[in-house]
Scaffold this active site. Structure first.
Site, PDB file in Angstrom:
ATOM      1  N   ARG A  92     -48.992 -73.873 -37.846  1.00 52.59           N
ATOM      2  CA  ARG A  92     -49.152 -73.082 -39.060  1.00 52.59           C
ATOM      3  C   ARG A  92     -47.768 -72.655 -39.537  1.00 52.59           C
ATOM      4  O   ARG A  92     -46.971 -72.100 -38.772  1.00 52.59           O
ATOM      5  CB  ARG A  92     -49.975 -71.842 -38.757  1.00 52.59           C
ATOM      6  CG  ARG A  92     -50.125 -70.970 -39.965  1.00 52.59           C
ATOM      7  CD  ARG A  92     -50.064 -69.515 -39.619  1.00 52.59           C
ATOM      8  NE  ARG A  92     -50.188 -68.711 -40.820  1.00 52.59           N
ATOM      9  CZ  ARG A  92     -49.961 -67.418 -40.853  1.00 52.59           C
ATOM     10  NH1 ARG A  92     -49.602 -66.782 -39.761  1.00 52.59           N
ATOM     11  NH2 ARG A  92     -50.087 -66.760 -41.971  1.00 52.59           N
ATOM     12  N   HIS A 181     -51.899 -67.158 -47.519  1.00 48.37           N
ATOM     13  CA  HIS A 181     -53.286 -67.284 -47.021  1.00 48.37           C
ATOM     14  C   HIS A 181     -53.987 -68.502 -47.622  1.00 48.37           C
ATOM     15  O   HIS A 181     -55.217 -68.551 -47.678  1.00 48.37           O
ATOM     16  CB  HIS A 181     -54.144 -66.039 -47.396  1.00 48.37           C
ATOM     17  CG  HIS A 181     -53.726 -64.764 -46.748  1.00 48.37           C
ATOM     18  ND1 HIS A 181     -53.745 -63.567 -47.429  1.00 48.37           N
ATOM     19  CD2 HIS A 181     -53.289 -64.490 -45.503  1.00 48.37           C
ATOM     20  CE1 HIS A 181     -53.328 -62.602 -46.613  1.00 48.37           C
ATOM     21  NE2 HIS A 181     -53.041 -63.145 -45.450  1.00 48.37           N
ATOM     22  N   GLU A 385     -58.761 -70.543 -40.191  1.00 47.36           N
ATOM     23  CA  GLU A 385     -57.529 -71.246 -40.556  1.00 47.36           C
ATOM     24  C   GLU A 385     -57.151 -72.281 -39.498  1.00 47.36           C
ATOM     25  O   GLU A 385     -56.642 -73.352 -39.816  1.00 47.36           O
ATOM     26  CB  GLU A 385     -56.393 -70.228 -40.741  1.00 47.36           C
ATOM     27  CG  GLU A 385     -56.595 -69.375 -41.982  1.00 47.36           C
ATOM     28  CD  GLU A 385     -55.913 -68.018 -41.904  1.00 47.36           C
ATOM     29  OE1 GLU A 385     -56.430 -67.156 -41.156  1.00 47.36           O
ATOM     30  OE2 GLU A 385     -54.894 -67.822 -42.568  1.00 47.36           O
TER      31      GLU A 385
END
Ligand code: ADP
Length: 405
Positions: A92, A181, A385
């Site tokens: 990420r 986000h 996520e």
């Protein structure tokens, strides 16, 4: 090619989840905290088995990755036989800037670009790069990918991403809205369309990711049109410890009046504002709602938080010329019954009608909380996520080795 390790590296932490993509199940997850401090904390949770928690000195991210790989292959707590079983690693990454607008496999150019963006995400990108390099050191032959929080928002038109300040700042210093986000907003909007059994492209959706960090996104044609976070994750909604929107003149004014340095004013707005500053109690929404009937400061903090969120939903309904679906997600969005109730009871002009019983249920699953005769579907969709990162990584490695498909 089915085992994907997802990594989220922070400056002193490293979170991981190992997926088996044949059924998208999580084999194990965990975290290493306080890396580089005197006592690092290791938590390893193999699915369906006993968790492991202990304290050990872990000097840096490379050592943290070594520990994670040991745990994943441990005879007692492990879930794979050897590290060779890990087919790819997905990282990420908070900031991809204007160039890194989709998930991709890592190479030197990508790493250089992540580095170039250090100034835009000083708390995140340097830590992510440490995570990448630590993985490369430990698993040199395993493909690695990067998935960006900003990527989903790369479809915003200039009207939405430009700030009305001298353009030279955009050209010289990359000053524009990027939004964050993105992986979460994309995931919950896709899930919402699936839940409603309607084509994503046909829906005007407002997604509210409300956790410690919070942002709202206006989505049309399945793409991000506008989002509340800006050049950094400070803009937009009031958050746990972040101010969100304020008159920009407050910054130089308080710097002069309080003789604050750049670092101090940054720290004030990012770490000492929001729910924490107004309540004087906590940045945690649970503590705010538990105390708001007796503590006027907690009540004010909640009211401001709710009001600012509602204003954004209203402004995005205007941006989209209507709204079909409102989605709540993340820690507060998924769990705070009272926040959703207060927001929705003041959106009746849009045709929003909440079903109080549906709203009161906590199930951890995708669900509708609006009444059957509501003009707008209101949904709670737990975000994921890590799964999005695993899916993107899986797709990228499959493209890399088509013979294994
Ligand atoms: P992060 O941005 O750190 O990922 P999360 O999405 O985990 O944050 O959200 C954390 C927030 O969720 C905290 O403010 C916490 O109070 C809130 N939260 C968690 N559970 C509940 C609950 N049952 N009711 C209200 N708020 C909750």
């Amino acid at each position: 090619m089915t085992k994907i390790l997802v990594i989220n590296a922070g400056s002193s932490s490293l979170k991981y989840q190992l997926y088996d993509m044949t059924d998208e199940s999580v084999l194990a997850k965990g975290r290493v905290e306080r890396i580089g401090m005197d006592a690092s904390i290791i938590v390893h949770e193999p699915t369906g088995r006993e968790d492991l928690r202990y304290v050990e000195e872990i000097l840096d991210h490379t050592a943290a990755v070594r520990v994670v790989l040991q745990k994943l292959t441990d005879p007692k707590y492990g879930v794979i036989e050897s590290i060779e079983d890990i087919d790819a690693v997905g990282h990420r990454i908070v900031h991809g800037g204007e160039k890194l607008t989709k998930s991709m496999l890592i190479n030197d150019e990508v790493k250089q670009e992540i580095k170039r963006l250090f100034d835009l995400a000083p708390l995140h990108n340097p830590a992510h790069l440490m995570g990448i390099e630590a993985m490369e050191a430990n698993l040199p032959n395993v493909p690695q990918s990067v998935v960006f929080d900003t990527a989903f928002h790369s479809t915003m038109p200039p009207m939405c991403y430009m700030y009305p300040i001298p353009k030279v700042l955009y050209k010289k210093h990359m000053v524009r809205r990027y939004g964050f986000h993105g992986t979460s907003h994309q995931y919950v909007s896709e899930q919402a369309a699936k839940f409603l059994n309607k084509p994503l492209e046909s829906l005007k959706i407002i997604t509210c990711h409300i956790g410690n960090g919070a942002s709202v996104t206006a989505i049309k044609d399945g793409k991000s049109f506008d989002t509340s976070m800006g050049m950094t994750p400070l803009e937009g909604l009031m958050m746990g410890t972040r101010s969100g929107d304020l008159d920009p003149a407050i910054v130089p004014y308080t710097m002069v009046k309080e003789e604050l340095t750049v670092n101090e004013v940054n720290s004030m707005l990012n770490k000492h504002s929001g729910l924490m500053a107004i309540s004087g109690l906590s940045s945690d929404m649970r503590e705010i709602t538990d105390n708001m009937d007796t503590d006027p400061n907690a009540k004010l903090a909640f009211d401001m938080f709710e009001y600012r969120l509602r204003k954004y939903i209203g402004s995005y309904a205007a941006a989209l010329n209507g709204v079909d679906v409102i989605v709540f997600t993340a820690g507060i969005g998924e769990n705070s019954v009272i926040l959703r109730e207060r927001v929705c009871e003041n959106l009746t002009y849009l045709g929003v009608k909440l079903d109080p019983e549906r709203n009161a249920v906590r199930s951890g699953e995708d669900r509708r909380i609006s009444a059957d005769d509501s003009k707008v579907e209101v949904l709670v969709i737990p975000t994921n996520e890590e799964l999005m990162i695993a899916r993107d990584t899986y797709r990228l490695v499959q493209e890399l080795q088509p013979e294994t498909v």
